[in-house]
Enzyme design. Structure first.
Site, PDB file in Angstrom:
ATOM      1  N   MET A 108       3.899 -34.483 -20.097  1.00 16.28           N
ATOM      2  CA  MET A 108       4.093 -33.100 -20.539  1.00 16.28           C
ATOM      3  C   MET A 108       5.409 -32.967 -21.292  1.00 16.28           C
ATOM      4  O   MET A 108       5.943 -31.854 -21.441  1.00 16.28           O
ATOM      5  CB  MET A 108       4.035 -32.143 -19.352  1.00 16.28           C
ATOM      6  CG  MET A 108       2.652 -32.072 -18.732  1.00 16.28           C
ATOM      7  SD  MET A 108       2.314 -30.548 -17.811  1.00 16.28           S
ATOM      8  CE  MET A 108       3.583 -30.616 -16.559  1.00 16.28           C
ATOM      9  N   HIS A 120       9.355 -41.890 -17.661  1.00 14.14           N
ATOM     10  CA  HIS A 120       8.273 -41.894 -18.637  1.00 14.14           C
ATOM     11  C   HIS A 120       8.346 -43.132 -19.538  1.00 14.14           C
ATOM     12  O   HIS A 120       7.327 -43.758 -19.838  1.00 14.14           O
ATOM     13  CB  HIS A 120       8.353 -40.652 -19.536  1.00 14.14           C
ATOM     14  CG  HIS A 120       8.197 -39.359 -18.821  1.00 14.14           C
ATOM     15  ND1 HIS A 120       9.252 -38.506 -18.600  1.00 14.14           N
ATOM     16  CD2 HIS A 120       7.110 -38.757 -18.270  1.00 14.14           C
ATOM     17  CE1 HIS A 120       8.814 -37.428 -17.961  1.00 14.14           C
ATOM     18  NE2 HIS A 120       7.533 -37.556 -17.739  1.00 14.14           N
ATOM     19  N   GLY A 160       2.861 -42.760 -13.110  1.00 13.00           N
ATOM     20  CA  GLY A 160       3.941 -43.121 -12.203  1.00 13.00           C
ATOM     21  C   GLY A 160       3.560 -42.898 -10.744  1.00 13.00           C
ATOM     22  O   GLY A 160       2.801 -41.982 -10.409  1.00 13.00           O
ATOM     23  N   ASP A 186       4.417 -39.382  -8.493  1.00  9.42           N
ATOM     24  CA  ASP A 186       3.358 -38.408  -8.211  1.00  9.42           C
ATOM     25  C   ASP A 186       2.191 -39.160  -7.564  1.00  9.42           C
ATOM     26  O   ASP A 186       1.128 -39.340  -8.176  1.00  9.42           O
ATOM     27  CB  ASP A 186       2.935 -37.701  -9.496  1.00  9.42           C
ATOM     28  CG  ASP A 186       4.053 -36.861 -10.082  1.00  9.42           C
ATOM     29  OD1 ASP A 186       4.464 -35.887  -9.434  1.00  9.42           O
ATOM     30  OD2 ASP A 186       4.537 -37.208 -11.175  1.00  9.42           O
ATOM     31  N   GLN A 218      -1.223 -37.435  -7.246  1.00 11.96           N
ATOM     32  CA  GLN A 218      -1.850 -37.353  -8.564  1.00 11.96           C
ATOM     33  C   GLN A 218      -2.467 -38.680  -8.956  1.00 11.96           C
ATOM     34  O   GLN A 218      -3.590 -38.731  -9.493  1.00 11.96           O
ATOM     35  CB  GLN A 218      -0.809 -36.934  -9.603  1.00 11.96           C
ATOM     36  CG  GLN A 218      -1.321 -36.968 -11.037  1.00 11.96           C
ATOM     37  CD  GLN A 218      -0.260 -36.534 -12.021  1.00 11.96           C
ATOM     38  OE1 GLN A 218      -0.088 -35.346 -12.259  1.00 11.96           O
ATOM     39  NE2 GLN A 218       0.467 -37.486 -12.581  1.00 11.96           N
ATOM     40  N   SER A 231      13.060 -37.116 -12.605  1.00  6.64           N
ATOM     41  CA  SER A 231      12.128 -36.016 -12.836  1.00  6.64           C
ATOM     42  C   SER A 231      12.749 -35.044 -13.823  1.00  6.64           C
ATOM     43  O   SER A 231      13.972 -34.839 -13.821  1.00  6.64           O
ATOM     44  CB  SER A 231      11.832 -35.285 -11.520  1.00  6.64           C
ATOM     45  OG  SER A 231      11.095 -34.100 -11.762  1.00  6.64           O
TER      46      SER A 231
END
Length: 281
Positions: free
Chosen positions: A33, A40, A150, A153, A156, A188
């Site tokens: 996002m 990331h 990742g 999370d 998720q 984060s």
């Protein structure tokens, strides 16, 4: 430094992907996002190492936000993100507008039951339906062979793994290790919202669950270890502990079976910012 190609439409994206695939090249996708950090980039680097072509998606998905204010204030930094991704480098940034992903009349929701229901699912109703729906769409849009997520999370990741298994999607999911700051805090985008004092306290979350996991492995009762972890987090000045749970690593159901992989997952509030973390036990 050459910036990656930024594409906005599914049609343009697929034109590139079809050309790659016709040349026999493999495609990896890193869904994000935006507001990128080293966590990331570690996913993009893993994709770069394993795939011929790499797509990073940047899309602030409105369907996974419970709070409209969170969506409104979510950081957007496409220019800076593109510069970071150029260092990997990735081949394409896919950054569609919401109407490209959810056109007028869009009426489909992907829902993964079971693994999505406890913990984050209980605290953020509808969140994982939004995740599952957009991830399914991104896999279809990118036609990727491999998807990179990742472990920070963790729930998720398990939702995505179940989604891909259940729907027979032709994409291999790669779960990458959590990237941490030097003091242990999981990287984060939310960390940027902490005050200086809050940032100094934040590593206690990881330290407390790590200590609890070590105590459990040493034979202490699960309940006692978790209670001590929660007390340590509150004593450090956190606003509140939302949950600390020991769960089966795959199903996320409560587990007292040490012969199966287990995961300790935690969520706590600090400076009005919700921090999550998890570690294997």
């Amino acid at each position: 430094m050459t910036l990656p190609l930024i594409l906005r439409s599914v049609a343009d994206l697929r034109q590139h992907v079809r050309a790659w695939k016709s040349a026999g090249q493999t495609v990896g996708v890193v869904p994000t996002m935006g507001a990128l950090h080293d966590g990331h980039l570690s996913l993009a680097r893993a994709a770069r190492a394993e795939c011929d072509r790499v797509i990073t998606t940047i899309f602030v998905n409105p369907k996974q936000f419970n709070n409209p204010e969170d969506l409104k204030h979510y950081p957007r930094s496409e220019e800076a993100d593109a510069a970071l991704l150029a260092t990997v480098p990735v081949d394409v940034i896919f950054a569609p507008q919401p109407e490209e992903v959810y056109p007028d009349g869009f009426a489909t929701t992907v829902s993964v039951s079971g693994v999505s229901e406890p913990l984050e699912g209980r605290m953020r109703p509808g969140h994982f339906d939004g995740v599952a729906t957009v991830v399914t769409k991104l896999f279809g849009m990118t036609m990727a062979d491999r998807g990179y997520f990742g472990q920070k999370d963790w729930q998720q990741l398990q939702v995505v793994l179940r989604l891909v298994r259940d729907l027979n999607l032709p994409v291999h999911i790669v779960g990458c290790e959590t990237i941490r700051e030097d003091d242990g805090l999981a990287m984060s985008s939310r960390n940027l919202r902490l005050t200086a004092a809050g940032r100094a306290k934040a590593p206690v979350l990881y330290a407390a669950v790590t200590a609890a996991a070590a105590d459990i492995r040493a034979g202490q009762s699960d309940r006692m270890a978790i209670r001590e972890a929660a007390e340590a987090i509150r004593a450090a000045g956190f606003d509140r502990v939302e949950y600390i749970e020991l769960r089966d690593a795959e199903t996320l159901m409560p587990s007292d079976d040490p012969t199966r992989p287990r995961r300790m997952l935690a969520a706590a509030w600090l400076d009005g910012v919700r921090l999550i973390d998890n570690i294997p036990v």
